[in-house]
Design a protein around this motif. Structure first.
Motif, PDB file in Angstrom:
ATOM      1  N   LEU A  49       0.864  -1.379  -0.066  1.00 50.12           N
ATOM      2  CA  LEU A  49      -0.038  -0.132  -0.179  1.00 50.12           C
ATOM      3  C   LEU A  49       0.900   1.224   0.044  1.00 50.12           C
ATOM      4  CD1 LEU A  49      -2.751  -1.222   2.766  1.00 50.12           C
ATOM      5  CD2 LEU A  49      -2.681  -1.521   0.267  1.00 50.12           C
ATOM      6  N   SER A  50       0.576   2.446  -0.920  1.00 49.96           N
ATOM      7  CA  SER A  50       1.035   3.518  -0.823  1.00 49.96           C
ATOM      8  C   SER A  50      -0.191   4.455  -1.058  1.00 49.96           C
ATOM      9  CB  SER A  50       2.044   3.821  -2.120  1.00 49.96           C
ATOM     10  OG  SER A  50       2.487   5.132  -2.058  1.00 49.96           O
ATOM     11  N   GLY A  51      -0.222   5.331  -0.113  1.00 52.13           N
ATOM     12  CA  GLY A  51      -1.220   6.373   0.212  1.00 52.13           C
ATOM     13  C   GLY A  51      -2.904   5.826   0.618  1.00 52.13           C
ATOM     14  N   TYR A  52      -2.745   4.484   0.679  1.00 54.79           N
ATOM     15  CA  TYR A  52      -3.816   3.626   1.305  1.00 54.79           C
ATOM     16  C   TYR A  52      -3.397   3.245   2.600  1.00 54.79           C
ATOM     17  CZ  TYR A  52      -7.035   3.020  -2.564  1.00 54.79           C
ATOM     18  OH  TYR A  52      -8.005   3.042  -3.672  1.00 54.79           O
ATOM     19  N   LYS A  53      -4.494   3.075   3.431  1.00 51.74           N
ATOM     20  CA  LYS A  53      -4.326   2.493   4.757  1.00 51.74           C
ATOM     21  C   LYS A  53      -5.659   1.650   5.193  1.00 51.74           C
ATOM     22  CE  LYS A  53      -6.976   6.426   7.153  1.00 51.74           C
ATOM     23  NZ  LYS A  53      -6.707   7.551   8.171  1.00 51.74           N
ATOM     24  N   PRO A  54      -5.447   0.480   6.003  1.00 50.06           N
ATOM     25  CA  PRO A  54      -6.573  -0.187   6.350  1.00 50.06           C
ATOM     26  C   PRO A  54      -7.558   0.513   7.084  1.00 50.06           C
ATOM     27  CG  PRO A  54      -4.230  -1.317   6.793  1.00 50.06           C
ATOM     28  CD  PRO A  54      -4.005   0.170   6.778  1.00 50.06           C
ATOM     29  N   TYR A  55      -8.760  -0.058   6.879  1.00 47.73           N
ATOM     30  CA  TYR A  55      -9.904   0.546   7.557  1.00 47.73           C
ATOM     31  C   TYR A  55     -10.807  -0.751   8.320  1.00 47.73           C
ATOM     32  CZ  TYR A  55     -14.218   3.078   8.365  1.00 47.73           C
ATOM     33  OH  TYR A  55     -15.327   3.855   8.836  1.00 47.73           O
ATOM     34  N   ALA A  56     -11.019  -0.726   9.619  1.00 43.36           N
ATOM     35  CA  ALA A  56     -12.107  -1.769   9.946  1.00 43.36           C
ATOM     36  C   ALA A  56     -13.557  -1.190   9.750  1.00 43.36           C
ATOM     37  CB  ALA A  56     -12.022  -1.931  11.350  1.00 43.36           C
ATOM     38  N   VAL A  57     -13.970  -2.262   9.103  1.00 47.35           N
ATOM     39  CA  VAL A  57     -15.512  -2.020   8.351  1.00 47.35           C
ATOM     40  C   VAL A  57     -16.476  -2.369   9.362  1.00 47.35           C
ATOM     41  CG1 VAL A  57     -17.147  -2.478   6.727  1.00 47.35           C
ATOM     42  CG2 VAL A  57     -14.878  -2.109   6.056  1.00 47.35           C
ATOM     43  N   TYR A  58     -17.490  -1.451   9.697  1.00 49.61           N
ATOM     44  CA  TYR A  58     -18.565  -2.040  10.414  1.00 49.61           C
ATOM     45  C   TYR A  58     -19.811  -1.913   9.586  1.00 49.61           C
ATOM     46  CZ  TYR A  58     -22.016  -1.968  14.311  1.00 49.61           C
ATOM     47  OH  TYR A  58     -23.214  -2.170  15.011  1.00 49.61           O
ATOM     48  N   PRO A  59     -20.756  -2.766   9.690  1.00 50.44           N
ATOM     49  CA  PRO A  59     -20.639  -4.106  10.491  1.00 50.44           C
ATOM     50  C   PRO A  59     -19.616  -4.926  10.010  1.00 50.44           C
ATOM     51  CG  PRO A  59     -22.920  -3.808   9.713  1.00 50.44           C
ATOM     52  CD  PRO A  59     -22.211  -2.882   9.157  1.00 50.44           C
ATOM     53  N   PHE A  60     -18.831  -5.804  10.651  1.00 51.34           N
ATOM     54  CA  PHE A  60     -17.617  -6.707  10.334  1.00 51.34           C
ATOM     55  C   PHE A  60     -17.729  -7.446   9.237  1.00 51.34           C
ATOM     56  CE2 PHE A  60     -19.681  -9.788  12.936  1.00 51.34           C
ATOM     57  CZ  PHE A  60     -19.195 -10.913  12.392  1.00 51.34           C
ATOM     58  N   GLU A  61     -19.097  -7.851   9.036  1.00 49.40           N
ATOM     59  CA  GLU A  61     -19.338  -8.816   8.060  1.00 49.40           C
ATOM     60  C   GLU A  61     -19.325  -8.558   6.637  1.00 49.40           C
ATOM     61  OE1 GLU A  61     -23.409  -7.953   9.946  1.00 49.40           O
ATOM     62  OE2 GLU A  61     -21.451  -8.533  10.544  1.00 49.40           O
ATOM     63  N   THR A  62     -19.668  -7.055   6.420  1.00 45.75           N
ATOM     64  CA  THR A  62     -20.011  -6.577   5.174  1.00 45.75           C
ATOM     65  C   THR A  62     -18.375  -6.199   4.435  1.00 45.75           C
ATOM     66  OG1 THR A  62     -20.078  -4.341   6.318  1.00 45.75           O
ATOM     67  CG2 THR A  62     -22.226  -5.834   5.957  1.00 45.75           C
ATOM     68  N   ALA A  63     -17.462  -6.710   5.134  1.00 43.89           N
ATOM     69  CA  ALA A  63     -16.068  -6.699   4.470  1.00 43.89           C
ATOM     70  C   ALA A  63     -15.410  -7.819   4.645  1.00 43.89           C
ATOM     71  CB  ALA A  63     -15.120  -5.600   4.931  1.00 43.89           C
ATOM     72  N   SER A  64     -14.877  -8.417   3.377  1.00 43.64           N
ATOM     73  CA  SER A  64     -14.029  -9.630   3.572  1.00 43.64           C
ATOM     74  C   SER A  64     -12.870  -9.485   4.570  1.00 43.64           C
ATOM     75  CB  SER A  64     -13.333  -9.986   2.043  1.00 43.64           C
ATOM     76  OG  SER A  64     -12.720 -11.086   2.133  1.00 43.64           O
TER      77      SER A  64
END
Length: 831
Positions: free
Chosen positions: A700-715
């Motif tokens: 990643l460059s210019g991107y960062k991880p993001y915890a999605v809520y609800p959790f089940e709506t992201a792989s």
């Protein structure tokens, strides 16, 4: 040059935007013998240009011209002319001594067997219906000899539009209102006239033009004058308008200090307002009221009964012949889930059964088909069996609020028929719901149908070409609920897309599979549509069903799921049905699997009649439903050369989107219950995605991880977003896969408030580019969640081991170019 120009003009003529719906009247091949067999004149038994009979004559002339390229003149006084079409009322028809059958209100005779074609109605509306039915035959190439009479199933056949005075539409997915803008009625009602024509062609006789969550400013003099103009547009098509009222209008708009329905000043105020409306619209159908529900004001504010509230309005309408539609949807968000017997489903019977017989004779209680709220499957509302001295109507929903919002293909009549055909067994006798709403079961004088439709300014009316099958079918079923869902669908297909057998077969196959597929990948076994009930009612969010005051619960926990609605141990809801039905649902062994979680709370390991456990059924159904949704794309693509480009492309866009969103649904529900129950999928599909590359695992460059809520709506519960709203992000990975062609699927999030730009590369070669704009008519969320999650697919892309896959995301507005994962899928593989 001339030849090129002619080809260009022909191409323009072939393009269609859906604005004509099923009234396209596309040309049908007709040789000389066919032309000679067509009538040579039209006799219209009314010269008044605002009468439905006059309109019928015009419609017949225009339709025959477009279908057969034959100009048929109209006359008004020579009904003995041979080879003619005669359209009018039985009262005005004096051209023959033959016996004409007795007809009910709005009924008609259609007879093509003699020298003349007879299109005769009990009233003018019926004559217009006969004309449209005849034209429907012709437009499908049907020139057969027929003679029959047709009567309406019930006198009330309405549509409800949830249009707001500012031009927005609650639960509308096809653009702004065709009636209102900026707090008043629009000047140009051309679109409204076209809608009146569509409604008349499917025998709808009433329309409520404003939202049930009504704004009292509708009663301003300028808007009452606007209602007159709307009524003038609909009247020639036999469609009477009605209006929704805000129950607190006497106080909030009228200057009184109360809206107590028993206060004499309130009674007088409503009588005066009603008189003012009828001065402008003398044939107003009446009022629709939503009261004491979801925060709307009502008689319960003053400890008055719902009947007392309804009756003050009904009595104001009686001198004018108007009816009051009073919604049975009464509940609020104050239920406590910790109380085992609390149940929103009980509300309708609890509120209305004690009032049976207390409503005025011009009141019709409008009952949603199920006791919750337009879910993918519900049992028939028991209120239909509990009001034997009160008029009732069924409320359906054409606008797909909980069922894909016109972004998913869901043909609804098979769902509706599960309710219409359900036998309530009143007094142990056959009592299908359709007989209750017609008045037959309890010998009531009024009853019928209403459906929330919510058309908008989009050329397709509902935002989707295929969704129009639901509006067409609603009208057909309201006239005759015994009609077959597939037969209705195929009539609509021929009228909308032509008579090519491959087109007919493929759209039929897709449509008839669509509701079962949607039920499979959203919510099944009677657990309701597992959407976000707090927010937009669109994408998956099963946790939102519970731990709130709205009562749309599943009572899911680590051990089990389902509402116990039995009398013996639960909320008692099952006991609201007549005895035979109550016994059926009280016993888990006789409760059908498709409603088992509606009536019973069970362990995830409970075995269904099918032999599967509940949890394994969840897994299997969600995977099966998504596979079916994916099959729609291939079926539609097989019609590429058989449907005009504009409609082909628009439908394909939606079906591709649906296929991707079905994966979002599948994974969210499967992952949620896998996490909750800790019971693995027997086939090891859930949580196992061998073709995926998680975005957060890429460089990643210019991107960062993001915890999605609800959790089940992201792989893997995680997506990536750009580090700021002005930073371009890059995510890359070196592939280690067998060389070959793959379908490259990229899951991302399309948020309201921006149109990010993504570009995907293989090494330095651009594979494709897309923007954060699904082109579906609406974007349902400002968050990364199950509503905004979507997918783009690039098909048959060649990759070699060692290739670098790179995605560049450019944020826009508040949308930070979010990415979830990449899937490289071999041909025929559904992720």
């Amino acid at each position: 040059m001339l030849r090129i120009l002619l080809l260009y003009l022909c191409a323009l003529a072939a393009a269609e935007n859906g604005s004509q719906g099923w009234l396209r009247y596309a040309p049908v091949p007709c040789d000389k013998a066919c032309q000679d067999a067509l009538p040579s004149s039209i006799v219209t038994l009314d010269r008044n240009e605002t009468s439905p009979v006059y309109v019928a004559g015009q419609e017949l002339q225009q339709g025959i011209q477009r279908i057969f390229n034959k100009t048929v003149p109209i006359n008004y006084d020579n009904c003995a002319a041979p080879s003619s079409i005669i359209v009018g009322t039985l009262r005005d028809y004096n051209c023959s001594t033959q016996d004409i059958p007795e007809l009910g209100e709005d009924g008609f005779v259609l007879n093509t067997t003699g020298d003349t074609v007879q299109l005769l109605g009990h009233n003018q509306r019926g004559a217009l219906y006969a004309a449209f039915e005849y034209l429907s035959m012709l437009a499908q190439g049907n020139l057969s000899q027929v003679a029959y009479a047709s009567d309406a199933h019930a006198p009330i056949r309405q549509v409800n539009e949830w249009d707001n005075m500012d031009g927005s539409i609650e639960r509308g997915y096809a653009g702004p209102s065709i009636f209102f803008a900026n707090g008043t009625v629009v000047d140009d009602l051309t679109r409204a006239r076209e809608y009146a024509r569509l409604l008349a062609s499917i025998k709808i006789n009433g329309i409520v033009v404003n939202n049930v969550n009504a704004n009292a400013t509708l009663l301003e003099p300028r808007n009452l004058d606007g209602l007159r103009r709307i009524a003038d547009v609909f009247r020639p098509y036999g469609v009477q308008i009605g209006v929704s009222l805000n129950f607190a209008s006497p106080r909030d708009f009228g200057g009184l200090d109360t809206f107590d329905p028993l206060d004499p000043s309130v009674v007088s105020w409503w009588e005066n307002v009603t008189d003012q409306i009828y001065q402008r619209v003398p044939d107003l159908a009446g009022y629709l009221v939503k009261a004491s529900s979801e925060g709307q004001p009502g008689p319960l504010t003053y400890n008055r009964t719902l009947a007392e509230g309804a009756n003050v309005l009904a009595r104001a309408l009686q001198p004018h012949g108007g009816i009051l539609m009073f919604r049975a949807f009464v509940y609020d968000n104050n239920l406590n889930e910790s109380k085992w017997k609390a149940d929103r489903a009980n509300a309708a019977v609890d509120y209305f059964k004690p009032l049976d017989g207390e409503f005025e004779e011009n009141v019709i209680v409008q009952i949603k088909y199920g006791p919750i709220d337009f879910q993918v499957r519900e049992p028939a509302s028991p209120l239909f069996a509990n009001l034997n001295r009160t008029n009732v109507a069924i409320e359906l929903q054409v606008t797909q609020e909980y069922l894909g919002q016109q972004c998913h293909l869901v043909y609804l009549p098979p769902l509706w028929k599960t309710v219409l055909n359900f036998d309530l067994r009143v007094d142990r006798k056959a009592s299908p719901v359709r007989d209750a709403i017609s008045g037959k079961t309890f010998n009531r004088p009024l009853g019928g149908w209403t459906a929330v439709v919510n058309v908008g300014t989009n050329s397709t009316w509902l935002g989707s070409h295929l969704a129009m099958s639901n509006l067409y079918a609603y009208g057909r079923l309201a006239w005759d609920p015994m009609a077959d869902s597939e037969d209705i669908l195929q009539d609509w297909i021929r009228l909308t897309f032509g008579s090519d057998n491959q087109v007919l077969d493929k759209i039929t196959e897709m449509s008839m599979a669509s509701w079962p597929a949607y039920e499979n990948y959203t919510g099944n076994l009677g657990e309701q549509t597992l959407t976000d009930i707090i927010y937009t009612h669109y994408g998956p969010n099963p946790a939102s069903q519970d731990n709130n005051g709205w009562g749309q619960w599943t009572r899911a926990d680590a051990q089990g799921i389902g509402m116990d609605r039995t009398v013996g141990n639960g909320t008692g809801y099952a006991g609201q049905y007549p005895e035979e039905v109550a016994q059926l649902y009280e016993d888990i062994d006789t409760t059908p699997d498709d409603l088992v979680l509606w009536f019973h709370h069970v362990n995830y390991t409970h075995r269904l009649h099918s032999g599967k456990t509940v949890i394994q059924h969840f897994y299997d159904a969600h995977y099966s439903g998504a596979e079916t949704a994916h099959s729609f794309v291939d079926m539609w693509e097989s019609l590429r050369d058989k449907i005009d480009q504009e409609r082909y492309d628009d439908v394909l866009t939606r079906l591709v989107y649906q296929a991707g969103h079905s994966i979002v649904w599948r994974d969210a529900i499967a992952n949620f219950y896998h996490n909750l129950s800790d019971i693995p999928d027997e086939t090891q599909r859930v949580g196992n995605h061998p073709w995926r590359i998680e975005a957060e695992s890429m460089a990643l460059s210019g991107y960062k991880p993001y915890a999605v809520y609800p959790f089940e709506t992201a792989s893997n519960a995680t997506a990536i977003i750009t580090t700021s709203n002005s930073t371009t992000g890059t995510a890359s990975t070196t592939l280690s896969i067998p060389s070959g062609a793959y379908n490259l699927a990229i899951n991302y999030y399309d948020l309201y408030g921006g149109s990010s730009l993504w570009t995907v590369y293989r090494n330095d070669d651009q594979i494709g580019q897309w923007t954060g704009d699904t082109k579906l008519g609406h974007i349902p969320s400002i968050y990364l969640d199950g509503h905004s999650a979507t997918r783009v697919t690039f098909r048959d892309v060649e990759f070699r081991s060692g290739d670098v896959l790179r995605i560049v995301g450019e944020p826009d507005g508040t949308e930070p170019a979010p990415l979830d994962y990449v899937a490289l899928l071999p041909g025929g593989v559904v992720d």
